[in-house]
Design an enzyme around this catalytic site. Structure first.
Site, mmCIF file in Angstrom:
data_model
loop_
_atom_site.group_PDB
_atom_site.id
_atom_site.type_symbol
_atom_site.label_atom_id
_atom_site.label_comp_id
_atom_site.label_asym_id
_atom_site.label_seq_id
_atom_site.Cartn_x
_atom_site.Cartn_y
_atom_site.Cartn_z
ATOM 1 N N HIS A 56 0.850 -1.188 0.000
ATOM 2 C CA HIS A 56 0.000 0.000 0.000
ATOM 3 C C HIS A 56 0.890 1.243 0.000
ATOM 4 C CE1 HIS A 56 -3.689 2.218 1.950
ATOM 5 N NE2 HIS A 56 -3.096 2.931 1.028
ATOM 6 N N LEU A 98 -4.213 -1.627 -6.595
ATOM 7 C CA LEU A 98 -5.251 -2.656 -6.533
ATOM 8 C C LEU A 98 -6.483 -2.216 -7.318
ATOM 9 C CD1 LEU A 98 -5.065 -3.823 -2.797
ATOM 10 C CD2 LEU A 98 -4.058 -4.895 -4.820
ATOM 11 N N PHE A 106 -2.239 6.377 -8.221
ATOM 12 C CA PHE A 106 -2.068 5.788 -6.898
ATOM 13 C C PHE A 106 -0.727 6.242 -6.304
ATOM 14 C CE2 PHE A 106 -0.581 1.686 -4.723
ATOM 15 C CZ PHE A 106 -1.156 2.009 -3.502
ATOM 16 N N HIS A 109 -0.942 9.826 -5.297
ATOM 17 C CA HIS A 109 -1.689 9.931 -4.050
ATOM 18 C C HIS A 109 -0.792 9.558 -2.863
ATOM 19 C CE1 HIS A 109 -4.885 9.276 -1.083
ATOM 20 N NE2 HIS A 109 -4.250 8.170 -0.794
ATOM 21 N N GLU A 110 -0.053 8.469 -3.009
ATOM 22 C CA GLU A 110 0.812 8.026 -1.907
ATOM 23 C C GLU A 110 1.898 9.057 -1.617
ATOM 24 O OE1 GLU A 110 0.709 5.337 0.310
ATOM 25 O OE2 GLU A 110 -1.335 5.369 -0.452
ATOM 26 N N HIS A 114 1.681 10.813 1.908
ATOM 27 C CA HIS A 114 2.659 10.216 2.821
ATOM 28 C C HIS A 114 4.107 10.567 2.483
ATOM 29 C CE1 HIS A 114 -0.515 7.924 4.738
ATOM 30 N NE2 HIS A 114 -0.956 7.586 3.537
#
Ligand SMILES: *[C@@H]1O[C@H](CO)[C@@H](O)[C@H](O)[C@H]1NC(C)=O
Ligand SMILES: *[C@@H]1O[C@H](CO)[C@@H](O)[C@H](O)[C@H]1NC(C)=O
Ligand SMILES: *[C@@H]1O[C@H](CO)[C@@H](O)[C@H](O)[C@H]1NC(C)=O
Length: 219
Positions: A56, A98, A106, A109-110, A114
């Site tokens: 993730h 996923l 994705f 976004h990560e 983060h």
């Protein structure tokens, strides 16, 4: 002489300690977050997820295990830059989305949520994440302790026993307290070595005493 040395030494140590406490972002270490797709996908959109733990993200946290984000540490022209990373193929393999066959959104976004909360620049950050991921095979690790996907519940202590000798104490999250959603492995602040998650982090588990690793979940 000896006493002077001791005083200087104590000042030196307390200087390091206060330096850490004053660190603006509070960044302390990372979580390598691995999702168990059958459960993760109950709450998140998924498309053809693999039957294995899936990366993730690599999340910076402070010493009490709160995730960090620095909104000013942005990654301009993300799409273009990510396409030119020499390890893009590996990134796709070890950090798939996923939800979509194109993981670019994705990854962005990560990074925004983060990656921007830790000190490394994006290429180093993404490379560190997949290098860690390559060294983890949670399904085999659990299987060695006879924890296998299916309908059986296992004590949370068995999951912890299985992982702690290799990766240190993990932090687990669940859906409805009994369906394993994610395993967080703690990683040092250099993003190199696994370390044990501390008591506060372990105490913030959302799992109960017995946990399932289901093959699929009927809704
Ligand atoms: C936080 O402290 C570490 C050393 O403890 C240092 O490497 C890092 O650059 C500091 N970060 C900030 C934002 O001050
Ligand atoms: C970590 O972050 C949380 C949320 O911002 C904060 O409440 C907590 O005091 C922080 N812990 C440390 C040790 O800085
Ligand atoms: C946020 O990121 C910017 C740009 O990289 C950096 O200059 C700043 O020190 C960071 N702030 C914190 C609190 O980490």
């Amino acid at each position: 002489m000896g006493t002077n040395f001791l005083i200087i030494f104590v000042q030196f140590v307390s200087c390091i300690a206060s330096g850490a406490a004053q660190n603006a972002s509070g960044f302390d270490h990372f979580w390598l977050v691995l999702s168990w797709p059958p459960v993760y996908c109950l709450q998140n959109p998924c498309n053809n997820p693999p039957f294995d733990f899936s990366l993730h993200g690599l999340w910076p946290v402070n010493s009490s295990g709160h995730t960090l984000k620095n909104s000013s540490h942005t990654f301009k022209n993300f799409q273009k830059k990510i396409e030119h990373l020499p390890f893009r193929g590996e990134l796709k393999k070890y950090w798939p989305s996923l939800a979509s066959s194109d993981p670019t959104n994705f990854w962005k976004h990560e990074w925004d949520e983060h990656g921007s909360g830790q000190p490394s620049e994006p290429p180093d950050y993404f490379l560190a994440a997949i290098t860690l991921r390559k060294n983890v095979d949670l399904l085999s690790t659990l299987r060695r302790y006879r924890i296998v996907p299916g309908g059986t519940s296992y004590p949370i202590t068995d999951y912890v026993k299985a992982t702690k000798d290799i990766y240190g104490y993990p932090r687990l999250t669940c859906v409805n307290r009994y369906l394993l959603k994610e395993v967080n492995l703690c990683v040092d602040r250099q993003a190199r070595n696994f370390i044990s998650c501390n008591h506060r982090e372990r105490g913030s588990t959302t799992c109960g005493k017995n946990i399932k690793l289901p093959r699929y979940v009927k809704i």
